[in-house]
Design an enzyme around this catalytic site. Sequence first.
Site, PDB file in Angstrom:
ATOM      1  N   ASP A 152       0.744  -1.363   0.033  1.00 47.07           N
ATOM      2  CA  ASP A 152      -0.145  -0.077   0.011  1.00 47.07           C
ATOM      3  C   ASP A 152       0.882   1.039  -0.163  1.00 47.07           C
ATOM      4  OD1 ASP A 152      -2.651   1.257   0.008  1.00 47.07           O
ATOM      5  OD2 ASP A 152      -2.487   1.390   2.156  1.00 47.07           O
ATOM      6  N   ALA A 168     -11.101   5.896   3.822  1.00 46.00           N
ATOM      7  CA  ALA A 168     -12.405   5.729   4.309  1.00 46.00           C
ATOM      8  C   ALA A 168     -12.780   5.902   5.556  1.00 46.00           C
ATOM      9  CB  ALA A 168     -12.959   4.384   3.577  1.00 46.00           C
TER      10      ALA A 168
END
Length: 286
Positions: free
Chosen positions: A79, A212
């Site tokens: 990531d 998120a």
Amino acid sequence: MKTLKQYFQEAVSGKWAIGHFNFSTADQLKAFVEAAAEVKSPIMVGTSEGEADFVGREQAVALVKSYQNEGYTVFLNADHHKSWETIKAAIDTGYDTVLIDASKLPFEENIELTKRVVEYAKSINPEILVEGELGYLRGSSEVQEKIEISQADYTKPEEAADFVARTGVDRLAVVFGNIHGIVTEQEEHLDIGHLKKIVQAVPETPLVLHGASGLPADEIKMAIQNGIANVHINTELRVAYHDTLHEELEKEPKETTPYKYLKPSYEEMKRMIKKYLELFGSVGKI
Ligand code: G3H
Ligand code: ZN
């Protein structure tokens, strides 16, 4: 097991999203993978550069492979890897997918580095999926007071089309009001109208919602209904893991057995992952 590419195709056509959760300990990973399996959902787990340094890249790959070998539907992502050196290390070690985050570089340099990563990854293993990032995603995966949100940071639809065509990325991280982390003195909101414009520009490319944590659930849902196929959560899990562990250590100060004092955090991780997977619509998709 179906490939991650197949799951992305199914997510895009079925208007659901694959959850992506960051880990830096083996008990977090175990909770994520078991929770997903219990609700028959595919799952992505990720290590940022810092998380990968802590876990060890070889060790992260070996741990995830051990679950895959037991039949769990889990894929490992590198990531926000920002340099050629770190992303090459992830590809060489056997990550299933990588995010080359060159979004802080000028547009042409972002294209150049991302394209190089796509070409290298596919030459090593055509199955590795590569994500690119476009737009300025502010904040980091921690609790912050305020983060400036500006439309000038959003992913520009015409640049997205050019970027995807010239790099060949498999999916694209976009900015439309999202930020990394949680803010305590501000509300986080998504600009769904802007997301629709990005989707029109790159209708074939799975889009990724980073940051998120802190977003209202109904806005995440709306983003998924309008083209988001992958949702990243980190901060909310970090905070819950920390707070639950902290409470447990205060409650049982004499308990020194890790598998005992870590159990409540592990259970809280499982509960949260199931809640997210339900929200993302991926339950039952294995
Ligand atoms: O790549 C990681 C995610 O974008 C995490 O974002 O910390 O706001 O949940 P978050
Ligand atoms: Zn992110």
